[in-house]
Scaffold this motif. Structure first.
Motif, short mmCIF file in Angstrom:
data_model
loop_
_atom_site.label_atom_id
_atom_site.label_comp_id
_atom_site.label_asym_id
_atom_site.label_seq_id
_atom_site.Cartn_x
_atom_site.Cartn_y
_atom_site.Cartn_z
N GLY A 10 1.10 -1.43 -0.12
CA GLY A 10 -0.24 -0.13 0.19
C GLY A 10 0.58 1.28 -0.03
O GLY A 10 2.14 1.12 -0.55
N PRO A 11 0.46 2.44 0.29
CA PRO A 11 0.96 4.03 -0.12
C PRO A 11 2.04 4.06 1.38
O PRO A 11 1.85 3.05 2.45
N ASP A 12 3.37 4.20 0.60
CA ASP A 12 4.52 4.60 1.58
C ASP A 12 5.66 2.53 1.28
O ASP A 12 5.91 3.16 1.87
N ILE A 13 4.24 2.22 0.95
CA ILE A 13 5.41 0.87 1.32
C ILE A 13 6.15 0.14 0.23
O ILE A 13 5.04 0.53 -0.68
N PRO A 14 7.74 -0.27 0.84
CA PRO A 14 8.18 -0.36 -0.37
C PRO A 14 8.26 -1.73 -1.30
O PRO A 14 7.20 -3.00 -1.11
N ARG A 15 7.90 -1.39 -2.59
CA ARG A 15 7.14 -3.34 -3.47
C ARG A 15 8.30 -4.04 -3.92
O ARG A 15 9.42 -3.64 -4.32
N GLY A 16 8.18 -4.92 -3.50
CA GLY A 16 8.76 -6.66 -3.91
C GLY A 16 9.88 -6.41 -3.20
O GLY A 16 10.91 -7.23 -4.04
N GLU A 17 10.21 -5.50 -2.38
CA GLU A 17 11.10 -6.71 -0.51
C GLU A 17 10.32 -7.35 0.09
O GLU A 17 9.88 -7.68 0.24
N LEU A 18 12.14 -7.78 0.26
CA LEU A 18 11.62 -8.71 1.09
C LEU A 18 12.12 -8.18 2.37
O LEU A 18 14.09 -7.75 2.28
N ARG A 19 12.07 -8.68 3.84
CA ARG A 19 12.92 -8.20 4.97
C ARG A 19 13.61 -9.56 5.74
O ARG A 19 12.64 -10.62 6.26
N LEU A 45 6.99 -2.15 12.82
CA LEU A 45 7.73 -1.76 12.37
C LEU A 45 8.10 -1.28 10.88
O LEU A 45 8.56 -1.75 9.74
N VAL A 46 7.64 -0.27 11.14
CA VAL A 46 8.00 1.24 10.12
C VAL A 46 9.70 0.65 9.87
O VAL A 46 10.15 1.17 8.92
N PRO A 47 10.29 0.98 10.89
CA PRO A 47 11.94 1.21 10.65
C PRO A 47 12.40 -0.34 10.03
O PRO A 47 13.52 -0.39 8.90
N MET A 48 12.24 -1.80 10.28
CA MET A 48 12.44 -2.86 9.62
C MET A 48 11.68 -2.77 7.99
O MET A 48 12.38 -3.00 6.10
N ILE A 49 10.58 -1.92 7.44
CA ILE A 49 9.96 -2.00 6.11
C ILE A 49 10.66 -1.15 5.66
O ILE A 49 10.91 -1.47 4.47
N ALA A 50 11.40 0.18 6.16
CA ALA A 50 12.48 1.05 5.61
C ALA A 50 13.80 0.46 5.52
O ALA A 50 14.45 1.36 4.59
N GLY A 51 14.28 -0.55 5.58
CA GLY A 51 16.00 -1.37 6.06
C GLY A 51 16.04 -1.86 6.61
O GLY A 51 17.25 -2.48 6.85
N GLY A 52 15.65 -1.79 8.39
CA GLY A 52 16.37 -1.71 8.97
C GLY A 52 16.25 -3.11 9.08
O GLY A 52 15.45 -4.25 8.97
#
Length: 497
Positions: free
Chosen positions: A330-339, A371-378
């Motif tokens: 959805g909005p502001d979520i990186p697309r196709g990313e895996l954490r 999980l917002v920092p993790m979604i951003a790549g943390g």
């Protein structure tokens, strides 16, 4: 991440393991709608439930708390959340969100969920604005759904011992996932208030047993052609695993029966995926996709034939029961990313509140983190935890409960295992890091696995003198977690030293 009043669509499966979806890495799964969602989402490969049972796990999602803190350890109606427990849906409703929870409840006490007395099933009478049985939409809950005819496979006879039905066909007028998805589509089209953000939670029942699926999904999976889960019991398997193998399925259970269960389990997931696709299509067709956070997860997993076992067990903490899918799109979520870091169900409430700019209710003590920092790549957490089982007094009382069950008919395999081997339900807790898993039980019978070398958890190394330092370190972290999450209710407004 920008904060605004986003819509939320939270879809939960029931008993779906993380490794049985296409986006989760399965070569056998057929989940085109979830795979398409994952392609525009951030997915979490190391996400875990907090309890291998429906009610405690689902409560944890919405309260952000570990179940043992609130005494949640059963699916019985008197072990649901009582009002006014702080939780996500009620918090969003108080902040102005239009709210609906369709499908299973498994969180709130009945009167709190549906409304009590003369107001039962009236709009807005319960914790959310609408449930599946609210007046105006309730007629869809048990509408007749048609499942096409098919030809059932020849099934190993030992499948009769467990909750296995195989092929579903004909007309069904019950509270099934077709009807739940239809209610979600109807709610979006007819009940949504365009002037307000919405929180729509759709709780599906699949792939929860009984293992049963309709066409065309049933015949899409050939048991003989599937990648097999480990069939043997782990080395030094704990009592709860050995007791299940003996009392639930039988020591003579065949690998062919396990393959049949896995085939039907995958068919149930494919069926659930189709229902999810209907809801996602409606969201897109209504132009809501760009303004809606779509979250998909499951309460817990399922053995699905692994180790010759079925369903789940409260005191077993294998990844097949605890690791579950999680997608954010959805909005502001990186697309196709895996954490691939670690996260758990206590993190969901904080994440959605932060994304929507909503402050938690006063006095709401939560154990998770956003999980917002993790979604951003943390990075993720250093460890995740889980609990399960019953205290000794509860285990001693179970035979009386079993007598009442027996008066109504033979015990099902899970209840029979509990009756024959009550210590298999002894209280237990788990800590899992990226590399290690430690399980500590009230009755001993502990477990230690090196997950980096043994991802299927086939070699229990607890008691190995070469790993005493590892056990000591994990025990220290586990004790720290227990101290942090010890029961904190009732909440004390006035207190002193």
């Amino acid at each position: 991440m920008p904060r605004r009043r986003k819509n939320i669509l939270l879809i939960t499966a029931d008993e779906m393991r993380a490794d049985c979806t296409g986006f989760g890495g399965s070569n056998d799964a057929r989940t085109p709608n979830l795979d398409a969602l994952a392609a525009r989402a951030t997915s979490f490969a190391g996400h875990f439930t907090t309890f291998a049972k429906c009610v405690p796990a689902r409560c944890s999602m919405l309260t952000g708390r570990h179940p043992h803190t609130d005494g949640l350890r059963s699916v019985s109606p008197d072990n649901h959340l009582p009002p006014p427990t702080p939780e996500l849906a009620g918090c969003l409703r108080a902040a102005g969100w239009q709210t609906a929870v369709l499908g299973l409840n498994h969180v709130w006490e009945e009167d709190w969920f549906y409304g009590g007395g003369d107001r039962k099933n009236e709009p807005g009478a319960g914790v959310v604005d609408m449930t599946s049985f609210t007046r105006g939409i309730a007629q869809l809950a048990t509408a007749t759904a048609h499942f096409p005819a098919g030809t059932p496979r020849a099934e190993p006879p030992e499948l009769r011992r467990v909750e296995f039905k195989g092929l579903i066909s004909g007309d069904r007028a019950d509270f099934n996932d077709v009807n739940r998805a239809s209610q979600a589509v109807c709610w979006l089209r007819e009940f949504r208030d365009p002037a307000r953000p919405f929180y729509l939670q759709l709780n599906l029942s699949n792939p929860h047993p009984p293992y049963a699926a309709p066409e065309p999904f049933y015949s899409s999976f050939d048991p003989a052609g599937l990648e097999a889960f480990p069939f043997a019991l782990p080395e030094h398997a704990p009592l709860c695993v050995r007791a299940q193998r003996h009392w639930r399925f039988g020591d003579d259970a065949s690998e062919a029966a396990m393959r049949e269960i896995r085939a039907v389990y995958l068919a149930m997931i494919a069926f659930a995926d189709a229902q999810i696709g209907r809801v996602l299509d409606a969201l897109r067709d209504m132009g809501l996709e760009d303004d809606t956070l779509v979250v998909f997860t499951s309460d817990h997993g399922d053995y699905a034939g692994q180790h010759g076992l079925v369903e789940k067990w409260d005191t077993d903490f294998r990844d097949c029961l605890l690791r579950v899918p999680l997608l954010f799109a959805g909005p502001d979520i990186p697309r196709g990313e895996l954490r691939d870091g670690l996260s758990d169900h206590t993190d969901l409430a904080d994440t959605l509140l932060e994304m929507c700019g909503v402050e938690p209710s006063p006095g709401w003590n939560r154990h998770g983190c956003s999980l917002v920092p993790m979604i951003a790549g943390g990075a993720g957490k250093d460890a995740v935890f889980a609990s399960g089982g019953h205290e000794a007094a509860l285990r001693r009382r179970f035979p009386q409960q079993a007598d009442a069950m027996l008066a109504r008919g033979p015990l099902k395999d899970k209840q029979r295992t509990y009756l024959e081997c009550p210590e298999s339900m002894a209280r237990a807790k788990m800590i899992r890091t990226r590399d290690w898993k430690l399980v500590v039980r009230e009755t001993g019978d502990d477990e230690l696995y090196h997950l980096a070398r043994d991802p299927w958890e086939m070699r229990n190394m607890h008691g190995d003198p070469g790993h005493l330092a590892v056990v000591a370190e994990l025990q220290r972290h586990l004790l720290d977690w227990v101290l942090r999450t010890d029961p904190d209710l009732p909440r004390l407004e006035t207190f002193g030293a």
